[in-house]
Write a protein that holds these residues in place. Sequence first.
Motif, PDB file in Angstrom:
ATOM      1  N   PRO A 308      31.565 -49.238  83.325  1.00  0.00           N
ATOM      2  CA  PRO A 308      31.198 -48.304  84.395  1.00  0.00           C
ATOM      3  C   PRO A 308      29.693 -48.334  84.708  1.00  0.00           C
ATOM      4  O   PRO A 308      29.300 -48.235  85.872  1.00  0.00           O
ATOM      5  N   ARG A 333      38.555 -44.813  87.062  1.00  0.00           N
ATOM      6  CA  ARG A 333      38.666 -43.475  87.665  1.00  0.00           C
ATOM      7  C   ARG A 333      37.334 -42.975  88.216  1.00  0.00           C
ATOM      8  O   ARG A 333      37.288 -42.156  89.112  1.00  0.00           O
ATOM      9  N   TYR A 334      36.242 -43.496  87.680  1.00  0.00           N
ATOM     10  CA  TYR A 334      34.903 -43.070  88.112  1.00  0.00           C
ATOM     11  C   TYR A 334      34.536 -43.620  89.495  1.00  0.00           C
ATOM     12  O   TYR A 334      33.580 -43.163  90.114  1.00  0.00           O
ATOM     13  N   GLU A 337      34.057 -41.315  92.264  1.00  0.00           N
ATOM     14  CA  GLU A 337      32.811 -40.535  92.194  1.00  0.00           C
ATOM     15  C   GLU A 337      31.651 -41.351  92.773  1.00  0.00           C
ATOM     16  O   GLU A 337      30.829 -40.820  93.505  1.00  0.00           O
ATOM     17  N   ALA A 367      31.766 -36.258  85.652  1.00  0.00           N
ATOM     18  CA  ALA A 367      31.907 -37.235  84.571  1.00  0.00           C
ATOM     19  C   ALA A 367      33.388 -37.250  84.213  1.00  0.00           C
ATOM     20  O   ALA A 367      33.880 -36.295  83.618  1.00  0.00           O
ATOM     21  N   THR A 368      34.116 -38.313  84.593  1.00  0.00           N
ATOM     22  CA  THR A 368      35.562 -38.302  84.323  1.00  0.00           C
ATOM     23  C   THR A 368      35.871 -38.684  82.879  1.00  0.00           C
ATOM     24  O   THR A 368      36.950 -38.413  82.374  1.00  0.00           O
ATOM     25  N   ALA A 372      32.016 -43.078  81.928  1.00  0.00           N
ATOM     26  CA  ALA A 372      31.969 -42.796  83.363  1.00  0.00           C
ATOM     27  C   ALA A 372      30.827 -41.818  83.632  1.00  0.00           C
ATOM     28  O   ALA A 372      30.093 -41.949  84.613  1.00  0.00           O
ATOM     29  N   GLY A 373      30.654 -40.865  82.736  1.00  0.00           N
ATOM     30  CA  GLY A 373      29.558 -39.900  82.871  1.00  0.00           C
ATOM     31  C   GLY A 373      28.210 -40.608  82.765  1.00  0.00           C
ATOM     32  O   GLY A 373      27.280 -40.330  83.529  1.00  0.00           O
ATOM     33  N   MET A 376      27.404 -42.202  85.947  1.00  0.00           N
ATOM     34  CA  MET A 376      26.910 -41.277  86.975  1.00  0.00           C
ATOM     35  C   MET A 376      25.401 -41.076  86.817  1.00  0.00           C
ATOM     36  O   MET A 376      24.666 -41.022  87.796  1.00  0.00           O
TER      37      MET A 376
END
Length: 426
Positions: A308, A333-334, A337, A367-368, A372-373, A376
């Motif tokens: 990610p 999934r991110y 976002e 943040a999923t 992923a967080g 971000m």
Amino acid sequence: MEKIVINGGNRLHGTVKISGAKNAAVAIIPAVVLSDGICRLENIPDIQDVNLIARILEQMGARVTKPEKDVLEIDPRGIREPVATYDLVRHMRASSYLLGALLGKFSRAEVALPGGCDFGVRPVDQHLKGFGILGAKHSVEGGMIKVKADKLVGGHVYLDVVSVGATVNIMLAAAKAEGRTTIENAAKEPHIVDLANFLNSMGADVRGAGTDVIKVNGVKRLGGTTYSIIPDQIEAGTYMAAVASAGGDVMITNVIPKHLESITAKLREMGVIIEEYDEAVRVIRNNRLRRCNVKTMPHPGFPTDMQPQIAAILTMADGTSIVNEAVWDNRFRYVEELCRMGAEISVDGKLAVIEGIDQLKGAPVKATDLRAGAAMIVAALGASGTTEIEDIRHIERGYENVVEKFKGIGADIKRVYTNDPVIQTA
Ligand code: UD1
């Protein structure tokens, strides 16, 4: 509710120190169960996942103290019952390591099915196959995995998939089994080697960790030890990606550059300058990033836990990049976002096609999951304007002092508390 708020656009500069490796710590702390003495663990990161696994051991009867900020001392001799209930383990995937450790110690274990990051089906069939070859039977009852053996006896395990978790769990179960266990097609991640070194420092006989064949000669007794765990490869990689995103010149210390090679190679391909020192890397980014393709693979390939973060910077590279997630089924999934920040990404199964744009724009995002967080944060540092990141509890599972560390290298970042009502829609 807590959020991280970042005003992007500041170039990063200065020095940041990497903490101990989360994935090594969450394997080594359960491994202490096998010991008949006190273990002093050094370079332990102060993060949720580590605090949680230490608390699980404590609630099972171990004595856990923290004599210094990054040190844990664990006396496991008070653990009498090899049972970890759902209440204790539901928040973390690595609690499944208790199965191998407790089985190795007591010849039986009951551990609730684990939680942790949600990026697809996370089976444990290879763990159970390994336990079976060592003589343990398993069953699932009331959400608990139960494993039990009359006596554990070493055997030959050929893993069908390269699994970090299965390799760890089989090493733990085999450490005190009778005779030799051979794990073929074993995972080679740095934290597998670290676990082997830790077990050996307690008196185990584990050879070959870091190659795809690990041999464990069971010993009768494991004792106390003092051990310093390796630095976190993924935390280091995340800071490297952050410099690539925001631009700047940062010295990242307390790292093992060899562990970062696949990340270093990709960033160099993108035009980032990386200088390697004994225990540090200097990362410099002045020009626009170049596109590249990335495929995740087990170590020594490019780590899925950096996918990610690398995708986040490719959104601002010159040209079209393809990211192939070859380890997990559902780790994009991110992307939704990042698209809120203006990224142009399309996902088809395990492939993401990223059309680079000049610059992302700040937006409210979530943040999923843990990495992923991190992505971000990486994206927000290179974006224009303000990004507000929600659900930061995921980030705090795995990154020590993340806000303070980024602030220390010049980022405009803060943690804020809001009383926003949470509006839920169907
Ligand atoms: C560990 C890491 C995680 C990382 C992953 C891959 C920890 C605490 N977590 O997770 O951050 O993303 O390695 O580097 O160290 N599989 C099976 N059967 C099994 C076990 C795994 O099919 O019994 C599959 C999984 O579905 C996945 C692949 O093998 O597709 C890799 O999983 P694994 O290496 O086991 O990941 P974890 O140990 O859970």
